[in-house]
Design a protein around this motif. Sequence first.
Motif, short mmCIF file in Angstrom:
data_model
loop_
_atom_site.label_atom_id
_atom_site.label_comp_id
_atom_site.label_asym_id
_atom_site.label_seq_id
_atom_site.Cartn_x
_atom_site.Cartn_y
_atom_site.Cartn_z
N THR A 134 0.85 -1.19 -0.20
CA THR A 134 -0.06 -0.05 -0.01
C THR A 134 0.87 1.27 0.13
O THR A 134 0.56 2.34 -0.35
CB THR A 134 -1.08 -0.04 1.31
N GLY A 135 2.08 1.19 0.27
CA GLY A 135 2.82 2.32 0.25
C GLY A 135 3.88 2.35 -0.63
O GLY A 135 4.80 3.35 -0.55
N ASP A 136 4.03 1.75 -1.85
CA ASP A 136 5.07 1.76 -3.03
C ASP A 136 4.34 1.94 -4.26
O ASP A 136 3.04 1.39 -4.26
CB ASP A 136 5.65 0.43 -2.86
N VAL A 137 4.91 2.41 -5.07
CA VAL A 137 4.54 2.36 -6.53
C VAL A 137 4.77 1.02 -7.11
O VAL A 137 5.65 0.44 -7.01
CB VAL A 137 5.17 3.52 -7.38
N LEU A 138 3.76 0.68 -7.98
CA LEU A 138 3.86 -0.97 -8.51
C LEU A 138 4.84 -0.69 -9.60
O LEU A 138 4.75 0.30 -10.23
CB LEU A 138 2.49 -1.31 -8.95
N LYS A 139 5.66 -1.55 -9.56
CA LYS A 139 6.94 -1.41 -10.49
C LYS A 139 6.92 -2.75 -11.24
O LYS A 139 6.70 -3.81 -10.90
CB LYS A 139 8.13 -1.15 -9.82
N ARG A 140 7.79 -2.67 -12.54
CA ARG A 140 8.32 -3.76 -13.19
C ARG A 140 9.89 -3.77 -13.18
O ARG A 140 10.31 -2.64 -13.32
CB ARG A 140 7.61 -3.59 -14.44
N VAL A 141 10.31 -4.84 -13.11
CA VAL A 141 11.81 -4.93 -12.94
C VAL A 141 12.27 -5.86 -14.25
O VAL A 141 11.64 -7.19 -14.05
CB VAL A 141 12.45 -5.36 -11.88
N VAL A 142 12.71 -5.42 -15.25
CA VAL A 142 13.10 -5.98 -16.31
C VAL A 142 14.61 -6.38 -16.44
O VAL A 142 15.55 -5.56 -16.13
CB VAL A 142 12.47 -5.35 -17.70
#
Length: 161
Positions: A134-142
């Motif tokens: 709830t406290g972070d930006v959803l990210k993608r790690v490629v």
Amino acid sequence: MPVNTGAGTRISIGPRLTAKLTTDHAAALTLLKAITYVEVGEVESIGDYGDTTTDVSFAALAAGRAEHLKGLKDGGTTDVTIGFDAGDAGQLALVAAYDDRSRFDYPIKVEYVDGYVDYFAAKVMGNKKTGITTGDVLKRVVTLGINSDIIEDDAEEDAGD
């Protein structure tokens, strides 16, 4: 040229190559500059990238000392951390490259704010979502597996040619 921050740096992916990238830097640069790339949006960071050379050691009995030789060059892998955007064309291109099981690589272009550009050929080896709280930006790690030299292009040198 003065030092800079990473602010303003952009990374893009091109269409799958149809052959192994040539080791002739001038020919590779000409090819890579002619490709149409798609910029990846919402890039937060690009990990370390570039070659390392494996250490090949040899110890002659009479010398009593190890000698170090240069072995294989390895571009290694680098992680690109991105703010997840399911509709971003560059992110979708990375996902498609990840799903692609072809033996051929994808051209990658990293553009710095001062006009320098790095090109390399890579396979997209990883595609993970992170920051699912709830406290972070959803990210993608490629994760990019680098399969060529890093080919540097200095826009200022090109302008003086």
